[in-house]
Structures are given as structure tokens and as C-alpha cells.
Scaffold this motif. Structure first.
Motif: not given
Length: 368
Positions: A21-32, A266-275
Motif C-alpha cells: 500500500y502507498d500514499l501516491k493517490p494523496y496530496y498530503y504526504p507531499t504537502l506535509f 488540487i483534484d481530489q475526492d473524499i467521502t465522509i461516512e457517519l456511524g
């Protein structure tokens, strides 16, 4: 509690899969970029924030004045625990046993691995997605708030406000307009120019303008942007077209008053799911109609600490670490279930926030 109900699964095999597994699909490891710490707090130092505090010239034998540390006090906070859990119930486990029985004569190892790796991948991705959401939300708003409306975990409330000075949070400038008003908006000659000049007056050289893909699309639909990015011949023939990111940045490099400013999309798509299964947020965590200006593409660091769960004495759970995330698997007999968890103590700290500018492109003042 027992180790696992997955036939033949051992910790070594689980670690081997999780290592892929890697973090390539995400921006935060580069920005932070990731930085391991040994406490559950983070603190920004002057050198990290980028403040260039000049030393004094003093006469030999004279006393030396100390420099203030006012920039440190407010740039600190706790590292939250991020956790996610997924289970296979007795019905799903029955299906797994049937698959094992059907492949006993001709083992389909790929199918057996996929049966448990689906959950480990889900938990790994969920932790990374939450960190991505946190990183992109805060750099587009100057703050982050985790509440019961956008977070379902042990931590119900978590707030960080970077207290960016009000003069560094602006709307579109006089002479410009809402970027959606393509004919009258002046994103480059008014908005960008004003922010770059304001930063320069404070000794800050802004080099990057971060925005979402949709905001960039609105930007490129304005008449001013199309004219500036068009060739001389195209302008002479009044042939305007929507420029690409490469064309925009090439044009910006030719404008001396912008001092080399470049756009980062920044081209990203994240979904937040609640309980309860509801999904209050799905989309780009970088707020629309906002531009964040900074000196660098590296905005801070993702501080992380190894979860205490890794070293629990007497634990029979299978555990594997990759980067900041621990994946843990175990099974319960009553109720019968296979449990997979993803755990991380991590936070993307925006260490250059005090030297950043935020601009709202659909309002004449900042109102977020």
C-alpha cells in the motif's frame, strides 16, 4: 478474542500485503511530509515556519538582546487518534468457509488473500483519506473543525485555528469581480497582483497559488485569463479558448509583477461516512472558490506517533505497520466476527500558515 478466522493467515503474510500500500493517490504526504515524533503533541519552531529573524550587530562586550518567541506559542496542538473498523459477520464468514472448501483441492490463493485483504485495504485507505481531508480542509479555510457532523470516532470534537491575520484573508479585489462573472473578473491583473504585492510588503515571496479543479475551471473561463494566455495571433483574430494548466503557468511566468507565481490544482475526492451510514460530505476537501497562496509546495509536516496498540503485551491480534498506520486483525467468537482496524496517531500541521494568504473568489471579503 482469537487471532483470526482467516485460514492460514499469519502476520508475516499480512505485513507483506500491507507493504504494497502507498500514499501516491494523496496530496498530503507531499504537502506535509511525514515526521515521526515520540509525543502526542506538535509544535512549530521559527525555522520551520520560515521566519527569517536577523541577528543583531553588537559591540564586543555588550549585552545581547534576546529575540521573542511569539510565533511559537500559537502554533502547537495535540496529535489526534484516527481509527476505523470493519467487520465480517457470521454470514460473510460462512461464505468464506464455502470458498475455502471449494478451493481445497485446487487452492485459489489470490481469492483467499482478497477475502481478507479487502478489509485491510479499506482500513488503510480510510485513515489516509481522513488525513487528506484534514490537510486540504485546513489549508483552504485556515482552520479545521471535527465535530459530530463530520467525524464519528472516540474524538468527537477537535479544533485547530491557525489564526491567520485578517489582512491575509481577502476577497476579490477592487476592479475585479466574482470569478464566475467571466467578463468583469480580473483574477490575474487585480486579484493575484494585489496578493503578491501585499505579501512582498511583508518580505514574503509567494510562489504558488493552490485551488481546486472546479475553481481553476472557473478561473480559465474568465475573459482576462483567456486573453492573457492566448497567442498574439489568437488575440488579433479574437479567438479565445480555455487554456490548460500548463498554458496558464507559462503565461504567468511571463508576468514580472507576479514574481514567478504558479498555480497548483488540487483534484481530489473524499467521502465522509457517519456511524448511521449517512454521508454528509463527498467531494473535494479543498474548499471551492478559494485560493491559498504560499511560498512553497511544502506547507508543513505530518507528525505521527506509533500507536500504543502495536505493543500491547499478551495480544493475540495480527498487526502490521506501514508508515504512520497500524493495521490490526482479530476475531471474536461471541458474536462471531472478524475484525479489521486501521489506527494512526497523526496530524498534518500547517507550519507555514502565518506566511500564507487566503482569497475567496466569489465574495469581496473573506467570510469563511
Amino acid at each position: 478474542m482469537i487471532a483470526t478466522l482467516m485460514r492460514g493467515l499469519v502476520e508475516k503474510d499480512m505485513q507483506a500485503v500491507i507493504n504494497t500500500y502507498d500514499l501516491k493517490p494523496y496530496y498530503y504526504p507531499t504537502l506535509f511530509p511525514l515526521k515521526q515524533t515520540y509525543t502526542l503533541t506538535w509544535k512549530a519552531l521559527e525555522a520551520q515556519v520560515g521566519l527569517k529573524i536577523a541577528a543583531d550587530l553588537v559591540a564586543r562586550g555588550a549585552s545581547i538582546d534576546k529575540k521573542t518567541r511569539e510565533a511559537i506559542a500559537r502554533l502547537q496542538g495535540d496529535i489526534p487518534k484516527i481509527a476505523v473498523k470493519r467487520t465480517k459477520n457470521d454470514e460473510e464468514l460462512d461464505d468464506y468457509e464455502i470458498m475455502v472448501a471449494m478451493t481445497s483441492q485446487n487452492p485459489n490463493l489470490r481469492a483467499l488473500v482478497e477475502a481478507w485483504a479487502e478489509d485491510t485495504n479499506f482500513c488503510w485507505t480510510a485513515v489516509a483519506a481522513r488525513l487528506e481531508w484534514m490537510a486540504l480542509q485546513q489549508i483552504s479555510l485556515g482552520k479545521i473543525t471535527l465535530s459530530n457532523d463530520n467525524n464519528v470516532s472516540v474524538i468527537s470534537e477537535y479544533d485547530v485555528d491557525y489564526q491567520i491575520p485578517s489582512e491575509q484573508k481577502v476577497g476579490f479585489q477592487t476592479g475585479s469581480a466574482n470569478w464566475a462573472t467571466s467578463a468583469s473578473a480580473k483574477p490575474i491583473t487585480k486579484d493575484f497582483k494585489a496578493v503578491v504585492n501585499a505579501a512582498k510588503s511583508k518580505g514574503i515571496a509567494l510562489k504558488y497559488a493552490f485551488m481546486s479543479l472546479d475553481t481553476f475551471a472557473t478561473f480559465t473561463e474568465t475573459e482576462e485569463v483567456q486573453k492573457i494566455c492566448a497567442s498574439f495571433a489568437a488575440n488579433a483574430l479574437q479567438l479565445q479558448q480555455t487554456p490548460s494548466l500548463e498554458q496558464v503557468n507559462t503565461a504567468l511566468r511571463g508576468l514580472s509583477y507576479l514574481r514567478g507565481l504558479q498555480i497548483v490544482v488540487i483534484d481530489q475526492d473524499i467521502t465522509i461516512e457517519l456511524g448511521d451510514g449517512s454521508r454528509p460530505f463527498s467531494g473535494n476537501p479543498f474548499t471551492e472558490n478559494v485560493v491559498m497562496f504560499n511560498e512553497s509546495k511544502v506547507l508543513g509536516q505530518t507528525y505521527w506517533k506509533t500507536p500504543a496498540d502495536l505493543n500491547v503485551k499478551g495480544s493475540v491480534a495480527l498487526k502490521a505497520m506501514n508508515g504512520h498506520t497500524l493495521i490490526k486483525k482479530f476475531a471474536n467468537e461471541e458474536p462471531l466476527e472478524e475484525v479489521t482496524m486501521g489506527i494512526a496517531n497523526a496530524f498534518p500541521a500547517w507550519l507555514t500558515s502565518s506566511r500564507s494568504w487566503l482569497m475567496q473568489t466569489d465574495n469581496e471579503t473573506w467570510n469563511h
